[in-house]
Motif scaffolding. Sequence first.
Motif, PDB file in Angstrom:
ATOM      1  N   TRP A  71       0.855  -1.189   0.000  1.00 35.88           N
ATOM      2  CA  TRP A  71       0.000   0.000   0.000  1.00 35.88           C
ATOM      3  C   TRP A  71       0.888   1.235   0.000  1.00 35.88           C
ATOM      4  O   TRP A  71       2.013   1.222   0.506  1.00 35.88           O
ATOM      5  N   GLU A  72       0.378   2.312  -0.553  1.00 39.80           N
ATOM      6  CA  GLU A  72       1.098   3.583  -0.573  1.00 39.80           C
ATOM      7  C   GLU A  72       1.424   4.003   0.859  1.00 39.80           C
ATOM      8  O   GLU A  72       0.598   3.855   1.764  1.00 39.80           O
ATOM      9  N   GLY A  73       2.618   4.521   1.073  1.00 39.18           N
ATOM     10  CA  GLY A  73       3.005   4.993   2.393  1.00 39.18           C
ATOM     11  C   GLY A  73       2.029   6.042   2.907  1.00 39.18           C
ATOM     12  O   GLY A  73       1.562   6.873   2.142  1.00 39.18           O
ATOM     13  N   GLY A  74       1.692   5.969   4.176  1.00 33.46           N
ATOM     14  CA  GLY A  74       0.775   6.925   4.773  1.00 33.46           C
ATOM     15  C   GLY A  74      -0.697   6.587   4.575  1.00 33.46           C
ATOM     16  O   GLY A  74      -1.561   7.363   4.956  1.00 33.46           O
ATOM     17  N   THR A  75      -0.995   5.416   3.976  1.00 32.69           N
ATOM     18  CA  THR A  75      -2.393   5.022   3.778  1.00 32.69           C
ATOM     19  C   THR A  75      -3.042   4.788   5.134  1.00 32.69           C
ATOM     20  O   THR A  75      -2.471   4.130   6.012  1.00 32.69           O
ATOM     21  N   VAL A  76      -4.233   5.337   5.321  1.00 28.14           N
ATOM     22  CA  VAL A  76      -5.006   5.156   6.546  1.00 28.14           C
ATOM     23  C   VAL A  76      -6.178   4.258   6.209  1.00 28.14           C
ATOM     24  O   VAL A  76      -6.966   4.566   5.306  1.00 28.14           O
ATOM     25  N   PHE A  77      -6.298   3.128   6.927  1.00 25.46           N
ATOM     26  CA  PHE A  77      -7.363   2.162   6.683  1.00 25.46           C
ATOM     27  C   PHE A  77      -8.486   2.352   7.688  1.00 25.46           C
ATOM     28  O   PHE A  77      -8.241   2.629   8.852  1.00 25.46           O
ATOM     29  N   PHE A  78      -9.718   2.171   7.223  1.00 22.67           N
ATOM     30  CA  PHE A  78     -10.890   2.322   8.072  1.00 22.67           C
ATOM     31  C   PHE A  78     -11.651   1.016   8.216  1.00 22.67           C
ATOM     32  O   PHE A  78     -12.857   1.007   8.474  1.00 22.67           O
ATOM     33  N   SER A  79     -10.962  -0.106   8.013  1.00 20.29           N
ATOM     34  CA  SER A  79     -11.572  -1.423   8.110  1.00 20.29           C
ATOM     35  C   SER A  79     -10.465  -2.447   8.251  1.00 20.29           C
ATOM     36  O   SER A  79      -9.304  -2.166   7.946  1.00 20.29           O
ATOM     37  N   HIS A  80     -10.821  -3.633   8.698  1.00 20.19           N
ATOM     38  CA  HIS A  80      -9.868  -4.738   8.777  1.00 20.19           C
ATOM     39  C   HIS A  80     -10.359  -5.843   7.861  1.00 20.19           C
ATOM     40  O   HIS A  80     -11.461  -6.348   8.016  1.00 20.19           O
ATOM     41  N   CYS A  81      -9.559  -6.194   6.885  1.00 21.54           N
ATOM     42  CA  CYS A  81      -9.852  -7.311   5.993  1.00 21.54           C
ATOM     43  C   CYS A  81      -8.753  -8.339   6.166  1.00 21.54           C
ATOM     44  O   CYS A  81      -7.624  -7.990   6.486  1.00 21.54           O
ATOM     45  N   THR A  82      -9.061  -9.604   5.907  1.00 18.68           N
ATOM     46  CA  THR A  82      -8.036 -10.627   6.050  1.00 18.68           C
ATOM     47  C   THR A  82      -6.890 -10.397   5.078  1.00 18.68           C
ATOM     48  O   THR A  82      -5.763 -10.763   5.355  1.00 18.68           O
ATOM     49  N   ALA A  83      -7.153  -9.771   3.942  1.00 19.81           N
ATOM     50  CA  ALA A  83      -6.087  -9.508   2.969  1.00 19.81           C
ATOM     51  C   ALA A  83      -5.212  -8.339   3.405  1.00 19.81           C
ATOM     52  O   ALA A  83      -4.201  -8.061   2.789  1.00 19.81           O
ATOM     53  N   ASP A  84      -5.588  -7.657   4.476  1.00 20.56           N
ATOM     54  CA  ASP A  84      -4.830  -6.504   4.952  1.00 20.56           C
ATOM     55  C   ASP A  84      -3.892  -6.889   6.102  1.00 20.56           C
ATOM     56  O   ASP A  84      -3.403  -6.051   6.807  1.00 20.56           O
ATOM     57  N   ARG A  85      -3.637  -8.151   6.282  1.00 21.61           N
ATOM     58  CA  ARG A  85      -2.748  -8.589   7.359  1.00 21.61           C
ATOM     59  C   ARG A  85      -1.312  -8.179   7.053  1.00 21.61           C
ATOM     60  O   ARG A  85      -0.823  -8.329   5.950  1.00 21.61           O
ATOM     61  N   ARG A  86      -0.666  -7.691   8.066  1.00 19.18           N
ATOM     62  CA  ARG A  86       0.741  -7.339   7.938  1.00 19.18           C
ATOM     63  C   ARG A  86       1.580  -8.544   8.331  1.00 19.18           C
ATOM     64  O   ARG A  86       1.149  -9.424   9.070  1.00 19.18           O
ATOM     65  N   GLU A  87       2.805  -8.581   7.870  1.00 15.35           N
ATOM     66  CA  GLU A  87       3.702  -9.679   8.198  1.00 15.35           C
ATOM     67  C   GLU A  87       3.802  -9.820   9.705  1.00 15.35           C
ATOM     68  O   GLU A  87       3.953  -8.841  10.419  1.00 15.35           O
ATOM     69  N   GLY A  88       3.697 -11.053  10.181  1.00 18.53           N
ATOM     70  CA  GLY A  88       3.801 -11.300  11.612  1.00 18.53           C
ATOM     71  C   GLY A  88       2.492 -11.238  12.350  1.00 18.53           C
ATOM     72  O   GLY A  88       2.415 -11.560  13.522  1.00 18.53           O
ATOM     73  N   GLN A  89       1.423 -10.795  11.709  1.00 14.04           N
ATOM     74  CA  GLN A  89       0.117 -10.737  12.355  1.00 14.04           C
ATOM     75  C   GLN A  89      -0.705 -11.934  11.926  1.00 14.04           C
ATOM     76  O   GLN A  89      -0.514 -12.479  10.859  1.00 14.04           O
ATOM     77  N   SER A  90      -1.629 -12.345  12.771  1.00 11.20           N
ATOM     78  CA  SER A  90      -2.504 -13.464  12.390  1.00 11.20           C
ATOM     79  C   SER A  90      -3.933 -13.027  12.313  1.00 11.20           C
ATOM     80  O   SER A  90      -4.305 -11.953  12.613  1.00 11.20           O
TER      81      SER A  90
END
Length: 90
Positions: A71-90
């Motif tokens: 994602w572009e640096g500084g992107t602010v997300f307003f939801s949690h999707c399974t595809a939005d998992r960051r490395e190390g998160q489950s």
Amino acid sequence: QAPTLVEAHRITRRYLDDSMPVCLLPHWTSKGGMVFSVIMTESFGDEASAREALHALPPEIADAGRIIETWEGGTVFFSHCTADRREGQS
């Protein structure tokens, strides 16, 4: 991507059915402002697999679709999707 939540819902209702798990991901960037992305919740191991899934979508979606690696640096997300998992998160 859709400029409004109404348009994003229209896309999911018109083109996608229950066999394609997707989520609406509202996000903001300084460059693009507020955007509503319809994203597949499945993660892919490589670009070829992602591209194959993209091309399997209806043409109206596939033609406008893109593979998101980061994602572009500084992107602010307003939801949690399974595809939005960051490395190390489950």
